[in-house]
Design a protein around this motif. Structure first.
Motif, short mmCIF file in Angstrom:
data_model
loop_
_atom_site.label_atom_id
_atom_site.label_comp_id
_atom_site.label_asym_id
_atom_site.label_seq_id
_atom_site.Cartn_x
_atom_site.Cartn_y
_atom_site.Cartn_z
N LEU A 175 6.08 -6.38 2.23
CA LEU A 175 5.10 -5.34 1.97
C LEU A 175 5.84 -4.00 1.96
CD1 LEU A 175 2.00 -5.04 1.63
CD2 LEU A 175 1.89 -4.58 4.08
N MET A 176 5.92 -3.39 0.79
CA MET A 176 6.69 -2.14 0.68
C MET A 176 5.77 -0.93 0.94
SD MET A 176 9.45 -2.88 -2.35
CE MET A 176 10.57 -1.67 -1.67
N MET A 177 6.30 -0.02 1.77
CA MET A 177 5.56 1.21 2.14
C MET A 177 6.13 2.38 1.34
SD MET A 177 5.46 0.69 6.30
CE MET A 177 7.25 0.61 6.43
N THR A 178 5.26 3.04 0.59
CA THR A 178 5.75 4.12 -0.26
C THR A 178 4.76 5.26 -0.32
OG1 THR A 178 6.40 4.71 -2.51
CG2 THR A 178 4.77 2.96 -2.29
N GLY A 179 5.30 6.47 -0.36
CA GLY A 179 4.47 7.64 -0.57
C GLY A 179 4.36 7.96 -2.04
N ASP B 66 8.44 -13.41 9.72
CA ASP B 66 7.32 -14.00 8.98
C ASP B 66 6.85 -13.05 7.88
OD1 ASP B 66 7.08 -16.41 10.53
OD2 ASP B 66 6.26 -15.16 12.15
N THR B 67 6.98 -11.75 8.10
CA THR B 67 6.62 -10.73 7.10
C THR B 67 7.53 -9.52 7.32
OG1 THR B 67 4.30 -11.41 7.00
CG2 THR B 67 4.79 -9.20 6.25
N ILE B 68 7.80 -8.80 6.24
CA ILE B 68 8.64 -7.60 6.33
C ILE B 68 7.85 -6.40 5.79
CG2 ILE B 68 10.75 -6.47 5.51
CD1 ILE B 68 12.03 -9.24 5.31
N LEU B 69 7.82 -5.34 6.60
CA LEU B 69 7.31 -4.04 6.14
C LEU B 69 8.52 -3.18 5.81
CD1 LEU B 69 4.38 -3.28 8.63
CD2 LEU B 69 4.20 -3.84 6.21
N LEU C 119 -4.28 -1.72 9.06
CA LEU C 119 -2.96 -2.33 8.88
C LEU C 119 -2.88 -3.76 9.40
CD1 LEU C 119 -0.06 -2.04 7.93
CD2 LEU C 119 0.52 -1.05 10.17
N GLY C 120 -3.41 -3.97 10.64
CA GLY C 120 -3.36 -5.32 11.21
C GLY C 120 -4.08 -6.33 10.35
N HIS C 121 -5.28 -5.94 9.82
CA HIS C 121 -6.02 -6.85 8.96
C HIS C 121 -5.26 -7.14 7.66
CE1 HIS C 121 -9.51 -6.61 11.57
NE2 HIS C 121 -9.44 -5.28 11.56
N ARG C 122 -4.60 -6.11 7.14
CA ARG C 122 -3.83 -6.28 5.89
C ARG C 122 -2.68 -7.25 6.10
NH1 ARG C 122 -2.95 -2.67 1.56
NH2 ARG C 122 -1.98 -3.86 -0.13
N ALA D 265 11.77 -5.69 -7.85
CA ALA D 265 12.74 -5.95 -6.78
C ALA D 265 12.35 -7.13 -5.92
CB ALA D 265 12.89 -4.71 -5.91
N GLY D 266 11.09 -7.58 -6.05
CA GLY D 266 10.67 -8.76 -5.29
C GLY D 266 9.58 -8.50 -4.29
N ALA D 267 8.95 -7.32 -4.31
CA ALA D 267 7.89 -7.01 -3.35
C ALA D 267 6.69 -7.91 -3.57
CB ALA D 267 7.47 -5.55 -3.48
N THR D 268 6.05 -8.31 -2.46
CA THR D 268 4.82 -9.09 -2.53
C THR D 268 3.63 -8.16 -2.79
OG1 THR D 268 5.75 -10.62 -0.92
CG2 THR D 268 3.38 -10.76 -1.31
N ASP D 269 3.64 -7.02 -2.10
CA ASP D 269 2.56 -6.04 -2.24
C ASP D 269 3.10 -4.69 -1.76
OD1 ASP D 269 0.12 -4.92 -2.78
OD2 ASP D 269 -1.03 -6.31 -1.52
N PHE D 270 2.28 -3.64 -1.83
CA PHE D 270 2.73 -2.34 -1.33
C PHE D 270 1.58 -1.64 -0.62
CE2 PHE D 270 0.80 -1.33 -5.32
CZ PHE D 270 0.24 -0.07 -5.14
N ILE D 271 1.96 -0.70 0.31
CA ILE D 271 1.00 0.14 1.03
C ILE D 271 1.39 1.60 0.79
CG2 ILE D 271 0.12 0.81 3.29
CD1 ILE D 271 0.64 -1.96 4.28
N SER D 272 0.40 2.39 0.43
CA SER D 272 0.67 3.83 0.20
C SER D 272 0.66 4.59 1.53
CB SER D 272 -0.40 4.41 -0.72
OG SER D 272 -0.35 3.79 -1.99
N LYS D 273 1.61 5.52 1.62
CA LYS D 273 1.61 6.45 2.76
C LYS D 273 0.76 7.68 2.41
CE LYS D 273 6.20 5.28 4.57
NZ LYS D 273 7.54 5.82 4.88
N PRO D 274 0.05 8.29 3.34
CA PRO D 274 -0.02 7.90 4.77
C PRO D 274 -0.76 6.55 4.95
CG PRO D 274 -1.62 9.61 4.32
CD PRO D 274 -0.82 9.46 3.06
#
Length: 592
Positions: free
Chosen positions: A83-87, A50-53, A115-118, A100-109
């Motif tokens: 949802l792409m995770m990137t530092g 349903d979603t990909i991290l 996270l669950g709410h996001r 590349a087709g990402a819907t959104d991104f999350i910064s590391k850390p």
């Protein structure tokens, strides 16, 4: 959003996989983890999500950008939230992620508590997007597909045909368009109701699908076409078929004949058995047109010609049809003006009574002398008037004109006991027709017994109950009724006995071949004997030779008409002819 949403986590860091997975599981979601882009792709293809991290930086194997791109290339991955995770917090990396087709991104850390709410927010947004996509699909289906049969409609077919023409042109291939129309479908709707009519259309579409799946033309292509791609319902009872790759023109005829036979099989709809036939027109790319509009128009025109020969047939388009269609359009325009311009006139052909040796009646025959086109054959303009509906107006004019003429002759003591007038099948289907006849008789003062209405045998086959009601009403008025062109309409004897008919007119095609065909001679003899047994009069049409005249007289035929006796002539000439023939010793064809 379901609490059991499935989240695919792709990251080469085992600590991130464990931490993120545990957080989302605690939030009520299902998770699957992959340690590389390759593994993530394999899991997605097998189980979906349903979603990909997705982590951006994965040194071994596919990185996050490439993995995202390949997920989007999957049919099931085109709209899934990623949802792409990137530092990396530089703008170029973020832009590359979206490219590349990402819907959104999350910064590391990663902010684990949020996270669950996001993820829930992204899932809700995705569901809203999917709902919009579903609505768009429904609107697309409504715009391009027929609601009754679920076949593509005219718009879809024309767009698809345009594409296939371009491909055929590029590869120098032929393609064929078949235009189909169910013969007499309006009669099914009118007599059995629109519910049965809709069921016939649905069953027709099912049979067409089966015919195309079995088509030789498609089998040679290696795989059959997908349902709905090469078949469409244009509207009403009109369907089209696209044969997108044929080797020979004859391949289209193979498919057309298969379709014709299939649609001629009876339709069993509940307790109702319905029979139909189909007219099919064929146009070939590129010889019959190089655009979708040309091919459709020419296939439609060819279908019309198939219908004109009686239906239940197919015809290839030819350039002669275009010339004929242009003339037909010209005639149609002129015919609409013919009555008001007084271009129509009646000629009359006498009928001879073999029992009395005298001319007793005449048949009124319509002629058209067009101001712009000259004399037009009845064989050309009467079918046109039937098709465009003018036959009702013209038929009323003929009836009134003939009755006025008959009454005028009677007032001059011209020997005439019967005026025969042809009536079209369309006139018979008007319940007000008997009232028109009664009105015209009252206006002209002609006695009803002096008027004979001739109906074709084929007009009695369909709408039997309605026609019978009209004929019975006409008999109450007191007019005579005859069947014209008898022997060509294929009506059964049992049907014939249902109608209040006074006279049978043997079609001239049987008379013409008497000397050459013993079978035709036997048919003529049988018709005369049958009519005699049913207490009907008989008139043999088309008498042109002395042998024909003697044959029907020997076989006890009571009446004759034809060129041997007299050709159709205008009223003044026929009046002179009838007066001369009534004088003693001048009855040239009176046979004792």
């Amino acid at each position: 959003m379901s609490d059991q949403s499935h989240i695919l986590i792709i990251d080469d860091d085992p600590l991130i996989r464990r931490l993120v997975g545990k957080t989302l599981q605690n939030a009520g979601m299902q998770t699957t983890v992959a340690a590389s882009g390759e593994e993530g792709l394999a899991l997605f293809k097998e189980h979906g999500a349903d979603t990909i991290l997705l982590d951006v930086i994965m040194p071994n194997g596919l990185d996050g950008y490439t993995t995202c791109t390949q997920i989007r290339e999957q049919s099931t991955g085109q709209h899934i939230p990623i949802l792409m995770m990137t530092g990396l917090d530089d703008l170029d990396s973020i832009n590359r992620a979206f490219e590349a087709g990402a819907t959104d991104f999350i910064s590391k850390p990663i902010n684990i508590p949020l996270l669950g709410h996001r993820i829930r927010y992204i899932l809700r947004a995705a569901q809203t997007t999917q709902s919009l996509l579903d609505s768009e699909k429904r609107l697309h289906h409504m715009a391009y597909f027929d609601n009754l049969t679920d076949l593509p409609n005219r718009t879809f077919f024309q767009e698809h045909l345009r594409i296939m023409i371009a491909l055929a042109h590029r590869h120098q291939q032929k393609l064929a368009v078949l235009f189909l129309d169910i013969d007499g479908f309006k009669r099914i709707n009118d007599t059995l109701g629109h519910l049965i009519g809709d069921q016939v259309l649905q069953e027709t579409s099912n049979r067409l699908r089966k015919c195309l799946r079995a088509s030789d033309a498609f089998t040679r292509m290696g795989t059959p076409p997908q349902d709905g791609i090469s078949l469409a319902r244009l509207g009403g009872d009109e369907f089209t078929v696209l044969l997108s790759s044929i080797e020979r023109n004859e391949d289209a005829a193979t498919v057309a004949e298969r379709i014709r036979k299939s649609l001629a099989e009876p339709y069993i709809l509940g307790h109702q058995e319905v029979y139909t036939t189909t007219s099919i027109g064929i146009s070939i790319f590129p010889i019959d047109g190089e655009s979708e509009l040309e091919l459709l128009k020419n296939a439609d025109l060819a279908m019309y010609y198939a219908k004109r020969v009686g239906g239940n047939a197919y015809r290839y388009f030819s350039i002669d049809m275009t010339d004929a269609a242009k003339r037909r359009l010209l005639l149609d325009n002129q015919l609409h003006k013919a009555v008001e311009r007084n271009e129509l006139e009646l000629h009359y052909q006498p009928q001879f009574d073999l029992t009395t040796g005298q001319y007793c009646g005449v048949e009124a025959l319509l002629r058209w002398n067009c101001q712009e086109l000259g004399r037009i054959s009845p064989a050309e303009f009467i079918p046109l008037a039937e098709d465009n509906g003018l036959i009702i107006q013209i038929g009323e004019w003929v009836l009134r004109e003939a009755c006025f003429q008959a009454k005028s002759w009677q007032g001059k003591n011209v020997p005439l006991t019967r005026m025969a007038v042809n009536v079209s099948g369309k006139q018979l289907l008007h319940k007000a027709f008997p009232l028109l006849v009664a009105t015209v008789l009252a206006e002209t003062g002609l006695m009803p017994a002096a008027l004979e209405l001739e109906v074709t045998e084929s007009a009695l086959i369909f709408e039997e109950d309605s026609v019978l009601e009209v004929l019975q009403a006409l008999k109450k008025i007191g007019v005579q009724l005859s069947i014209d062109d008898f022997g060509t309409g294929y009506s059964s004897l049992s049907r014939l006995m249902n109608f209040p008919i006074d006279c049978l007119k043997i079609d001239q095609s049987f008379i013409r071949d008497l000397e050459q065909s013993s079978a035709k001679a036997a048919i003529v003899t049988a018709i005369i004997k049958m009519a005699e047994g049913m207490d009907m009069n008989v008139i043999a049409e088309g008498i042109e030779t002395q042998h024909q005249l003697e044959f029907v007289k020997i076989n006890n035929c009571k009446g004759v008409q034809g060129y041997l006796l007299c050709k159709p002539m205008p009223s003044i000439q026929i009046e002179v002819f009838l007066r001369d023939q009534a004088q003693p010793g001048l009855g040239v064809y009176a046979i004792n």
